[in-house]
Write a protein that holds these residues in place. Structure first.
Motif, PDB file in Angstrom:
ATOM      1  N   GLY A  37      -5.668 -63.746  19.356  1.00  0.00           N
ATOM      2  CA  GLY A  37      -4.318 -64.093  18.962  1.00  0.00           C
ATOM      3  C   GLY A  37      -3.532 -62.976  18.318  1.00  0.00           C
ATOM      4  N   GLY A 277      -3.115 -65.342  22.863  1.00  0.00           N
ATOM      5  CA  GLY A 277      -2.921 -66.473  21.967  1.00  0.00           C
ATOM      6  C   GLY A 277      -1.877 -66.232  20.906  1.00  0.00           C
ATOM      7  N   ASN A 309      -3.162 -73.829  18.478  1.00  0.00           N
ATOM      8  CA  ASN A 309      -3.238 -73.302  19.840  1.00  0.00           C
ATOM      9  C   ASN A 309      -4.370 -72.304  19.995  1.00  0.00           C
ATOM     10  N   THR A 310      -4.539 -71.423  18.999  1.00  0.00           N
ATOM     11  CA  THR A 310      -5.450 -70.284  19.137  1.00  0.00           C
ATOM     12  C   THR A 310      -6.296 -70.035  17.899  1.00  0.00           C
ATOM     13  N   ASN A 519      -8.119 -72.383  24.103  1.00  0.00           N
ATOM     14  CA  ASN A 519      -7.048 -71.516  23.640  1.00  0.00           C
ATOM     15  C   ASN A 519      -5.881 -71.851  24.556  1.00  0.00           C
ATOM     16  N   GLU A 521      -2.916 -70.829  25.158  1.00  0.00           N
ATOM     17  CA  GLU A 521      -2.275 -69.784  25.947  1.00  0.00           C
ATOM     18  C   GLU A 521      -3.175 -69.357  27.111  1.00  0.00           C
ATOM     19  N   HIS A 522      -4.476 -69.296  26.908  1.00  0.00           N
ATOM     20  CA  HIS A 522      -5.384 -69.028  28.022  1.00  0.00           C
ATOM     21  C   HIS A 522      -5.315 -70.159  29.054  1.00  0.00           C
TER      22      HIS A 522
END
Length: 534
Positions: A37, A277, A309-310, A519, A521-522
């Protein structure tokens, strides 16, 4: 898994050159300790810590009940909330609040939830940890379109390839099949309740846009109770506290700040700096920044959920009680452990849950006990505070040495072994076994009621989540499971250059389910895969 086997997996994940670099002590230490992140700073002055009382999400009441289940209704809607004191923030919500309302269900009784979408975007709702039929699992392209969506807009939204912006996906049979399951306005999800007591949560799961949707508020608790849990003398009622921990950042106008490539969310993804992230600089617990809570000198059950999120957390109490072992773990993602596990601190990755009991009688009246994050720095090192009162109260709760009957899966019964490598692609996405996500393409076809051994390996940090059934961790890097792997899990934290082995058995429901990195964003950048239970 022996060392040679682990190094072979590592070479396939990282490449020979990268693995050789990892062999250097400094690089190995960096990978072992590295956390994902990039920090996104808020653009306004942040409030002081421990000034806001801890809120508890309201419990959602059923609109009707019948012999087999309870029926609920949730409206997904835009709401203006006061998250930071004196600041108005527009949020996407379940029922007008963040977190959304808590559903309290009973094992053996169905929870039937009708969602109405009054947001400006499509959604799909996933019950995380739920033992759920495939058509109610929240598959990422089973869209619930907003109320009033025109036919033309519906066709546009059903063009998932354009909306998600992922390469190589246009015209796929799986895409067309998924688009045919879109509905407008309202959708009913049925959760049969064929699972043990556990701390679950629900959140948006739309392909390409889970990160910004959860960041803006689409998350809530779903708690399942059963007779086995009810027979134990654990803390209950007002001493049973669900705690949703999430980091966020705020723009100068009070809105949630998020580094989306397209602020209107017509295209998925984040700007390059945040590809690994997004980290916020405000720690929220149940939607409040760094809150405080008065507690009596008795035992409390804390249902810890990392809804970030991360961000990874190492949660500890400060000061530690005399003798340590401040956090007595009684449950994991999939419910009660067989016996309690005592910790001085707990490392919790996105989507993981830890149920712990804290005995505040170990502190003198007037003690201010902070819940801190040892993985944080500055303001992100603080989470919340418990203020121990001098009230004279009776504690009728204890933690028994034996908690529950937990079946142990047998590795010798595994009928298949499968490898899943999680790594960054050479392009713009994140992959499983070298491929970006494509709906309708299977990575595995396990059979109902068969035990399988699944191996997850990583390049960087990835919390791996499996839908439909929990699993049991049996090893890390060829050694024993880690200190936070006990019990039934549905999310396991993979550290950089690590290999984890789990046993899984899928039951009751055939169909298409998902395996992905949590995660967010991943996940939004294609680190997902379908598997079909047959």
């Amino acid at each position: 898994m022996n060392r040679r086997r682990f190094l072979g997996i590592g070479a396939s994940v990282l490449g020979a050159g990268a693995l050789a670099a990892v062999a250097a002590p400094s690089a190995a230490r960096l990978l072992a300790e590295g956390r994902p992140g990039q920090l996104l700073s808020s653009e306004l002055d942040l409030p002081g810590a421990f000034r806001t009382a801890l809120p508890l999400p309201p419990v959602l009441r059923p609109v009707r009940t019948d012999a087999t289940g309870d029926h609920y209704e949730i409206t997904q809607q835009v709401a203006t909330l006061e998250i930071l004191p004196g600041v108005k923030t527009e949020a996407w919500t379940y029922g007008g609040g963040f977190p959304g309302p808590t559903l309290v269900a009973r094992s053996g009784r169905a929870a039937v939830v009708r969602h109405r979408n009054e947001l400006p975007v499509p959604t799909t709702t996933h019950l995380h940890g739920g033992h759920t039929p495939a058509d109610s699992d929240g598959y990422p392209v089973d869209l619930l379109l907003p109320v009033g969506t025109s036919d033309d807009d519906a066709r546009r939204m059903a063009d998932i390839a354009d909306m998600a912006g992922m390469p190589g996906m246009a015209g796929m049979p799986g895409m067309r099949h998924a688009a045919g399951r879109n509905v407008t306005g309202e959708r009913t999800y049925t959760y049969p309740g064929k699972q043990r007591a556990a701390t679950l949560w629900y959140h948006d799961h739309r392909m390409g846009f889970t990160g910004p949707a959860v960041w803006r508020g689409l998350a809530g608790f779903h708690l399942v109770h059963d007779d086995e849990e009810a027979a134990l003398p654990l803390p209950h009622g007002e001493r049973d506290l669900p705690l949703m921990i999430a980091d966020r950042s705020f723009a100068a106008d009070g809105s949630f700040r998020y580094p989306a490539v397209d602020p209107d969310l017509g295209e998925p993804g984040v700007t390059d700096a945040y590809a690994n992230g997004v980290l916020g600089d405000v720690i929220l617990v149940n939607g409040a920044p760094w809150p405080r809570l008065d507690v009596d000198r008795v035992r409390y059950r804390l249902r810890l959920l990392n809804a970030s999120n991360t961000r990874l957390y190492r949660l500890e109490l400060d000061p530690q009680p005399t003798g340590g072992d401040a956090l007595v773990q009684i449950g994991s993602d999939g419910g009660l452990l067989a016996a309690p596990v005592r910790h001085d601190g707990i490392e919790i990755a996105p989507a993981e849950r830890f149920d712990v009991v804290v005995d505040f009688a170990r502190y003198a009246p007037g003690t201010e006990v902070r819940l801190v994050n040892r993985f944080g720095s500055g303001r992100t090192a603080e989470v919340m505070r418990f203020d121990v009162t001098a009230r004279q109260v009776t504690d009728d709760a204890t933690v028994p040495d034996r908690l529950a009957t937990v079946e142990a899966l047998d590795a010798s019964a595994a009928v298949a072994t499968r490898d899943f490598a999680f790594r960054r692609s050479r392009g713009d996405g994140w992959t499983i076994n070298g491929r970006l996500y494509e709906p309708g393409r299977n990575i595995a076809t396990p059979a109902l009621d068969e035990v399988e051994l699944w191996r997850f390996s990583s390049d960087l940090h990835h919390p791996v989540h499996v839908h439909l059934n929990q699993f049991q961790v049996i090893g890390r890097n060829g050694e024993d499971p880690g200190p936070y792997d006990a019990g039934w899990k549905d999310t396991v934290d993979l550290r950089p250059a690590e290999a984890v082995e789990v046993l899984v058995r899928f039951t009751d429901y055939a169909g298409v389910y998902m395996l992905h990195c949590h995660n967010l964003e991943h996940e939004d950048m294609a680190m997902m895969a379908d598997f079909t239970v047959r």
